[in-house]
Design a protein around this motif. Structure first.
Motif, PDB file in Angstrom:
ATOM      1  N   UNK A   1       0.700  -1.229   0.024  1.00 42.74           N
ATOM      2  CA  UNK A   1       0.085   0.067   0.115  1.00 42.74           C
ATOM      3  C   UNK A   1       1.015   1.206   0.065  1.00 42.74           C
ATOM      4  N   UNK A   2       0.405   2.291  -0.731  1.00 39.31           N
ATOM      5  CA  UNK A   2       1.226   3.586  -0.589  1.00 39.31           C
ATOM      6  C   UNK A   2       1.185   4.177   0.684  1.00 39.31           C
ATOM      7  N   UNK A   3       1.973   5.288   0.729  1.00 40.64           N
ATOM      8  CA  UNK A   3       1.993   6.285   1.811  1.00 40.64           C
ATOM      9  C   UNK A   3       1.805   7.674   1.401  1.00 40.64           C
ATOM     10  N   UNK A   4       1.276   8.265   2.179  1.00 40.85           N
ATOM     11  CA  UNK A   4       1.177   9.814   1.705  1.00 40.85           C
ATOM     12  C   UNK A   4       1.013  10.652   3.170  1.00 40.85           C
ATOM     13  N   UNK A   5       1.253  11.981   2.578  1.00 33.58           N
ATOM     14  CA  UNK A   5       0.898  13.072   3.605  1.00 33.58           C
ATOM     15  C   UNK A   5       0.249  14.323   3.125  1.00 33.58           C
ATOM     16  N   UNK A   6      -0.620  15.050   4.051  1.00 30.56           N
ATOM     17  CA  UNK A   6      -1.333  16.213   3.683  1.00 30.56           C
ATOM     18  C   UNK A   6      -0.799  17.258   4.708  1.00 30.56           C
ATOM     19  N   UNK A   7      -0.320  18.622   4.138  1.00 32.81           N
ATOM     20  CA  UNK A   7       0.050  19.294   5.295  1.00 32.81           C
ATOM     21  C   UNK A   7      -0.737  20.734   4.746  1.00 32.81           C
ATOM     22  N   UNK A  33       5.982   1.204   8.271  1.00 31.52           N
ATOM     23  CA  UNK A  33       6.035   0.486   9.432  1.00 31.52           C
ATOM     24  C   UNK A  33       4.427  -0.042   9.680  1.00 31.52           C
ATOM     25  N   UNK A  34       3.549   0.436   8.785  1.00 30.86           N
ATOM     26  CA  UNK A  34       2.050   0.188   9.049  1.00 30.86           C
ATOM     27  C   UNK A  34       1.490  -0.054   7.698  1.00 30.86           C
ATOM     28  N   UNK A  35       2.218  -0.638   6.860  1.00 33.20           N
ATOM     29  CA  UNK A  35       1.497  -1.238   5.707  1.00 33.20           C
ATOM     30  C   UNK A  35       1.842  -2.529   5.309  1.00 33.20           C
ATOM     31  N   UNK A  36       1.045  -3.136   4.628  1.00 29.17           N
ATOM     32  CA  UNK A  36       1.238  -4.601   4.182  1.00 29.17           C
ATOM     33  C   UNK A  36       2.816  -4.896   3.269  1.00 29.17           C
ATOM     34  N   UNK A  37       2.852  -4.022   2.545  1.00 26.53           N
ATOM     35  CA  UNK A  37       4.076  -3.803   1.662  1.00 26.53           C
ATOM     36  C   UNK A  37       5.082  -2.634   2.454  1.00 26.53           C
ATOM     37  N   UNK A  38       6.133  -3.302   2.750  1.00 23.71           N
ATOM     38  CA  UNK A  38       7.338  -2.218   3.346  1.00 23.71           C
ATOM     39  C   UNK A  38       7.813  -1.324   2.366  1.00 23.71           C
ATOM     40  N   UNK A  89       2.704   0.219  -6.380  1.00 23.10           N
ATOM     41  CA  UNK A  89       1.546  -0.276  -7.443  1.00 23.10           C
ATOM     42  C   UNK A  89       0.838  -1.571  -6.734  1.00 23.10           C
ATOM     43  N   UNK A  90      -0.378  -1.566  -7.155  1.00 22.33           N
ATOM     44  CA  UNK A  90      -1.344  -2.645  -6.832  1.00 22.33           C
ATOM     45  C   UNK A  90      -1.684  -3.314  -8.126  1.00 22.33           C
ATOM     46  N   UNK A  91      -0.855  -3.279  -9.008  1.00 27.72           N
ATOM     47  CA  UNK A  91      -1.078  -3.948 -10.349  1.00 27.72           C
ATOM     48  C   UNK A  91      -0.835  -3.366 -11.691  1.00 27.72           C
ATOM     49  N   UNK A  92      -1.107  -1.964 -11.743  1.00 26.32           N
ATOM     50  CA  UNK A  92      -0.829  -1.083 -12.640  1.00 26.32           C
ATOM     51  C   UNK A  92       0.304  -0.622 -12.834  1.00 26.32           C
ATOM     52  N   UNK A  93       0.773  -0.300 -14.096  1.00 22.75           N
ATOM     53  CA  UNK A  93       2.153   0.056 -14.652  1.00 22.75           C
ATOM     54  C   UNK A  93       2.613   1.325 -13.571  1.00 22.75           C
ATOM     55  N   UNK A  94       4.140   1.252 -13.646  1.00 24.25           N
ATOM     56  CA  UNK A  94       4.774   2.176 -13.082  1.00 24.25           C
ATOM     57  C   UNK A  94       5.081   3.274 -14.224  1.00 24.25           C
ATOM     58  N   UNK A  95       4.421   4.284 -14.113  1.00 20.47           N
ATOM     59  CA  UNK A  95       4.368   5.585 -15.231  1.00 20.47           C
ATOM     60  C   UNK A  95       4.130   6.705 -14.372  1.00 20.47           C
ATOM     61  N   UNK A 110      -5.134  12.587  -3.655  1.00 20.12           N
ATOM     62  CA  UNK A 110      -4.316  11.226  -3.669  1.00 20.12           C
ATOM     63  C   UNK A 110      -4.805  10.173  -2.872  1.00 20.12           C
ATOM     64  N   UNK A 111      -4.464   8.967  -3.098  1.00 22.54           N
ATOM     65  CA  UNK A 111      -5.441   7.873  -2.545  1.00 22.54           C
ATOM     66  C   UNK A 111      -4.348   6.730  -2.398  1.00 22.54           C
ATOM     67  N   UNK A 112      -4.656   5.980  -1.232  1.00 21.05           N
ATOM     68  CA  UNK A 112      -3.962   4.649  -0.901  1.00 21.05           C
ATOM     69  C   UNK A 112      -5.158   3.617  -0.856  1.00 21.05           C
ATOM     70  N   UNK A 113      -5.081   2.537  -1.475  1.00 23.87           N
ATOM     71  CA  UNK A 113      -6.144   1.723  -1.351  1.00 23.87           C
ATOM     72  C   UNK A 113      -6.215   0.977  -2.632  1.00 23.87           C
ATOM     73  N   UNK A 114      -7.460   0.189  -2.707  1.00 25.34           N
ATOM     74  CA  UNK A 114      -7.720  -0.606  -4.060  1.00 25.34           C
ATOM     75  C   UNK A 114      -9.225  -0.851  -4.170  1.00 25.34           C
ATOM     76  N   UNK A 115      -9.726  -0.702  -5.257  1.00 26.16           N
ATOM     77  CA  UNK A 115     -11.200  -1.057  -5.478  1.00 26.16           C
ATOM     78  C   UNK A 115     -11.077  -2.749  -5.803  1.00 26.16           C
ATOM     79  N   UNK A 116     -11.746  -3.514  -4.903  1.00 24.68           N
ATOM     80  CA  UNK A 116     -11.644  -4.860  -5.128  1.00 24.68           C
ATOM     81  C   UNK A 116     -12.438  -5.268  -6.556  1.00 24.68           C
ATOM     82  N   UNK A 117     -11.656  -5.980  -7.142  1.00 23.50           N
ATOM     83  CA  UNK A 117     -12.017  -6.663  -8.470  1.00 23.50           C
ATOM     84  C   UNK A 117     -12.095  -5.564  -9.702  1.00 23.50           C
TER      85      UNK A 117
END
Length: 256
Positions: A1-7, A33-38, A89-95, A110-117
């Motif tokens: 999962x991604x990591x982000x911040x807003x200030x 430290x708090x994500x499934x993917x380090x 990335x959760x499956x889409x290209x690195x671009x 900005x967003x972190x997560x995934x739409x199932x299916x």
């Protein structure tokens, strides 16, 4: 999962947020430290509001820790509102087009997560994007789709309602396709004055989200930037956080 911040708050140099803290966003890109993917090394991006109403944007496909231009820009750019994101990335290209934040007019998202299916209903969900904005879809992520769909559900006049209606429409499409995988998200949206942040999931495990407000500074982060947990508050699941340039900070339930 991604990591982000807003200030948002008193103007600050970007390096104070993404490089200098003990657990900065750059540190999180290497070892979250708090994500499934380090590791979050599939590109990065920063957006900011300075003297103009339209935000600045810098995105690239390099890992955030490996881009010398980011270090130089962060040392120079000072602004009252920042978005910053490191991508896994959760499956889409690195671009570059798939890197966050996304911008349209005065808006940043900005967003972190995934739409199932997502792959099964992507064509159906594309129809949620208003015709006049469809040509603005430069990438292939569900994140950009969510952002552009917001405009069709009243973003310009009522951002919280647009978030609820968009999430509801996505949930309807998932149900119609008998998708059982969860829809999980944290997301942040800004018009340069206010920031709306949401933590939501259709199961019991939404991505992490924390916030703090002190000394005219309001931070919303995927993970705390330091070990002083006294001033960090975990955002409850199913809630929307709203801050503005007057210093308001409101937390309200979020239900599609």
């Amino acid at each position: 999962m991604c990591r982000w911040l807003s200030y948002s708050g008193a103007p600050i140099f970007l390096e104070k947020l993404i490089f200098e803290p003990e657990f900065s966003l750059i540190a999180q890109s290497l070892r979250a430290r708090k994500a499934a993917v380090a590791t979050n090394g599939d590109g990065f991006g920063v957006g900011w509001y300075g003297e103009r109403p339209i935000p600045g944007l810098y995105r690239d496909i390099l890992p955030a820790w490996a881009d010398p231009n980011l270090k130089s820009l962060a040392h120079q750019i000072r602004a009252k509102t920042f978005f910053a994101h490191v991508r896994a990335s959760t499956g889409t290209a690195t671009s570059r087009a798939n890197c966050h934040p996304f911008a349209q007019g005065r808006w940043l998202f900005m967003h972190n997560g995934q739409i199932g299916g997502y792959d099964r209903i992507r064509r159906r969900l594309d129809a949620l994007i208003p015709d006049e904005l469809y040509a603005r879809r430069g990438g292939t992520t569900d994140s950009e789709l969510i952002f552009l769909a917001l405009f069709g559900f009243g973003l310009e006049t009522d951002p919280p309602a647009a978030l609820r209606r968009t999430v509801a429409a996505i949930g309807d499409a998932m149900a119609a396709a008998d998708i059982t995988e969860p829809f999980r998200m944290t997301a942040a949206l800004s018009d340069g004055c206010s920031v709306w942040a949401v933590r939501y999931a259709t199961d019991e495990t939404p991505p992490s989200l924390f916030f703090c407000s002190e000394d005219e500074q309001r931070l919303i982060v995927s993970e705390p930037l330091d070990g002083d947990f006294d001033h960090w508050h975990q955002m409850p699941p199913g809630h929307l956080l709203v801050t503005d340039c007057a210093g308001r900070l409101d937390l309200e339930p979020f239900s599609p």
